[in-house]
Design a protein around this motif. Structure first.
Motif, PDB file in Angstrom:
ATOM      1  N   MET A   1      17.970 -12.947 -31.860  1.00 47.13           N
ATOM      2  CA  MET A   1      19.018 -12.923 -32.855  1.00 47.13           C
ATOM      3  C   MET A   1      19.083 -11.569 -33.538  1.00 47.13           C
ATOM      4  O   MET A   1      20.156 -11.078 -33.810  1.00 47.13           O
ATOM      5  CB  MET A   1      18.786 -14.022 -33.894  1.00 47.13           C
ATOM      6  CG  MET A   1      19.051 -15.385 -33.343  1.00 47.13           C
ATOM      7  SD  MET A   1      20.720 -15.407 -32.690  1.00 47.13           S
ATOM      8  CE  MET A   1      21.012 -17.080 -32.538  1.00 47.13           C
ATOM      9  N   ARG A   2      17.924 -10.979 -33.806  1.00 49.93           N
ATOM     10  CA  ARG A   2      17.882  -9.691 -34.475  1.00 49.93           C
ATOM     11  C   ARG A   2      18.622  -8.639 -33.663  1.00 49.93           C
ATOM     12  O   ARG A   2      19.351  -7.825 -34.203  1.00 49.93           O
ATOM     13  CB  ARG A   2      16.430  -9.292 -34.677  1.00 49.93           C
ATOM     14  CG  ARG A   2      16.255  -7.984 -35.374  1.00 49.93           C
ATOM     15  CD  ARG A   2      14.772  -7.744 -35.655  1.00 49.93           C
ATOM     16  NE  ARG A   2      14.612  -6.355 -35.950  1.00 49.93           N
ATOM     17  CZ  ARG A   2      13.596  -5.618 -35.574  1.00 49.93           C
ATOM     18  NH1 ARG A   2      12.629  -6.156 -34.891  1.00 49.93           N
ATOM     19  NH2 ARG A   2      13.517  -4.356 -35.888  1.00 49.93           N
ATOM     20  N   LEU A   3      18.438  -8.655 -32.313  1.00 52.72           N
ATOM     21  CA  LEU A   3      19.101  -7.686 -31.454  1.00 52.72           C
ATOM     22  C   LEU A   3      20.610  -7.856 -31.487  1.00 52.72           C
ATOM     23  O   LEU A   3      21.351  -6.877 -31.464  1.00 52.72           O
ATOM     24  CB  LEU A   3      18.586  -7.802 -30.019  1.00 52.72           C
ATOM     25  CG  LEU A   3      17.141  -7.383 -29.802  1.00 52.72           C
ATOM     26  CD1 LEU A   3      16.754  -7.603 -28.350  1.00 52.72           C
ATOM     27  CD2 LEU A   3      16.917  -5.946 -30.187  1.00 52.72           C
ATOM     28  N   LEU A  15      26.076   3.766 -28.020  1.00 51.20           N
ATOM     29  CA  LEU A  15      25.315   3.666 -29.249  1.00 51.20           C
ATOM     30  C   LEU A  15      24.597   2.324 -29.326  1.00 51.20           C
ATOM     31  O   LEU A  15      23.450   2.254 -29.755  1.00 51.20           O
ATOM     32  CB  LEU A  15      26.227   3.849 -30.460  1.00 51.20           C
ATOM     33  CG  LEU A  15      25.545   3.936 -31.828  1.00 51.20           C
ATOM     34  CD1 LEU A  15      24.504   5.045 -31.828  1.00 51.20           C
ATOM     35  CD2 LEU A  15      26.579   4.191 -32.897  1.00 51.20           C
ATOM     36  N   ALA A  16      25.244   1.260 -28.855  1.00 48.51           N
ATOM     37  CA  ALA A  16      24.614  -0.061 -28.873  1.00 48.51           C
ATOM     38  C   ALA A  16      23.360  -0.061 -28.025  1.00 48.51           C
ATOM     39  O   ALA A  16      22.327  -0.592 -28.422  1.00 48.51           O
ATOM     40  CB  ALA A  16      25.587  -1.130 -28.373  1.00 48.51           C
ATOM     41  N   ALA A  17      23.418   0.549 -26.837  1.00 51.64           N
ATOM     42  CA  ALA A  17      22.241   0.598 -25.975  1.00 51.64           C
ATOM     43  C   ALA A  17      21.127   1.388 -26.645  1.00 51.64           C
ATOM     44  O   ALA A  17      19.969   1.005 -26.602  1.00 51.64           O
ATOM     45  CB  ALA A  17      22.601   1.210 -24.623  1.00 51.64           C
ATOM     46  N   TYR A  66      20.122  -6.360 -24.104  1.00 52.34           N
ATOM     47  CA  TYR A  66      21.412  -7.003 -24.314  1.00 52.34           C
ATOM     48  C   TYR A  66      22.465  -5.977 -24.747  1.00 52.34           C
ATOM     49  O   TYR A  66      22.249  -5.212 -25.676  1.00 52.34           O
ATOM     50  CB  TYR A  66      21.274  -8.103 -25.364  1.00 52.34           C
ATOM     51  CG  TYR A  66      22.484  -8.999 -25.448  1.00 52.34           C
ATOM     52  CD1 TYR A  66      22.601 -10.084 -24.608  1.00 52.34           C
ATOM     53  CD2 TYR A  66      23.496  -8.735 -26.351  1.00 52.34           C
ATOM     54  CE1 TYR A  66      23.706 -10.910 -24.668  1.00 52.34           C
ATOM     55  CE2 TYR A  66      24.604  -9.549 -26.423  1.00 52.34           C
ATOM     56  CZ  TYR A  66      24.712 -10.640 -25.576  1.00 52.34           C
ATOM     57  OH  TYR A  66      25.812 -11.441 -25.636  1.00 52.34           O
ATOM     58  N   GLY A  67      23.583  -5.943 -24.038  1.00 52.08           N
ATOM     59  CA  GLY A  67      24.684  -5.046 -24.358  1.00 52.08           C
ATOM     60  C   GLY A  67      24.738  -3.794 -23.511  1.00 52.08           C
ATOM     61  O   GLY A  67      25.753  -3.114 -23.483  1.00 52.08           O
ATOM     62  N   ALA A  68      23.645  -3.461 -22.804  1.00 57.18           N
ATOM     63  CA  ALA A  68      23.642  -2.266 -21.959  1.00 57.18           C
ATOM     64  C   ALA A  68      24.636  -2.440 -20.806  1.00 57.18           C
ATOM     65  O   ALA A  68      24.831  -3.554 -20.301  1.00 57.18           O
ATOM     66  CB  ALA A  68      22.242  -2.009 -21.412  1.00 57.18           C
ATOM     67  N   GLY A  95      24.110  -9.051 -20.197  1.00 60.41           N
ATOM     68  CA  GLY A  95      24.486 -10.130 -21.108  1.00 60.41           C
ATOM     69  C   GLY A  95      23.428 -11.220 -21.145  1.00 60.41           C
ATOM     70  O   GLY A  95      22.279 -11.016 -20.741  1.00 60.41           O
ATOM     71  N   SER A  96      23.843 -12.396 -21.583  1.00 62.24           N
ATOM     72  CA  SER A  96      22.895 -13.496 -21.745  1.00 62.24           C
ATOM     73  C   SER A  96      22.306 -13.962 -20.409  1.00 62.24           C
ATOM     74  O   SER A  96      21.141 -14.357 -20.356  1.00 62.24           O
ATOM     75  CB  SER A  96      23.537 -14.662 -22.491  1.00 62.24           C
ATOM     76  OG  SER A  96      24.687 -15.103 -21.816  1.00 62.24           O
TER      77      SER A  96
END
Length: 144
Positions: A1-3, A15-17, A66-68, A95-96
């Protein structure tokens, strides 16, 4: 959840990665750059695997979470499907489904289960092995 919360706060995919690497719950992940491509790694004089790496230094000691989004993620997804007995989309998005598949590999290998791909997960995975002039020859857990 924190990520998820951190990724939502980042304004771009790149930037997300980067945010995921710096703030990952895995202590090991904080020390490695984000994988952003894939390349051959010879495991013998004529056999090789293709694994994610970081283009800035050429190292395979890199992380993805997650998000890369990159060709490194695609190569990870290929290996998860072809050699690690999971079935996920090969879309280049971490993703998930990809996170869950990485957790499955980590659980099977009895290493830290955080869903983040890094050096320990790379070493625990089975990878497609290719031979010069012959193509795909099977799956191995290379000791490199």
């Amino acid at each position: 959840m924190r990520l998820k919360k951190i990724a939502a706060a980042c304004s771009t995919t790149v930037l997300a990665a980067t945010c995921l690497v710096v703030t990952s719950s895995s202590a090991e992940a904080a020390w490695y750059p984000t994988c952003n491509d894939a390349k051959k790694k010879y495991i013998s004089s004529h056999e090789y695997v293709v694994q994610p790496f970081y283009t800035g230094t050429g190292t395979r000691n890199c992380v993805m979470g997650y998000g890369a989004q990159s060709s490194g993620v695609v190569r990870l997804q290929f290996a998860l499907n072809d050699c690690n007995r999971v079935s996920i989309a090969e879309d280049g998005i971490y993703g998930s489904e990809t996170r869950g598949a990485v957790r499955t590999v980590q659980t099977r290998a009895k290493i830290s289960v955080d869903g983040v791909y890094g050096p320990d997960t790379r070493k625990a995975m089975y990878w497609g092995v290719y031979a010069d002039g012959r193509g795909f020859v099977g799956c191995k857990r290379p000791q490199v």
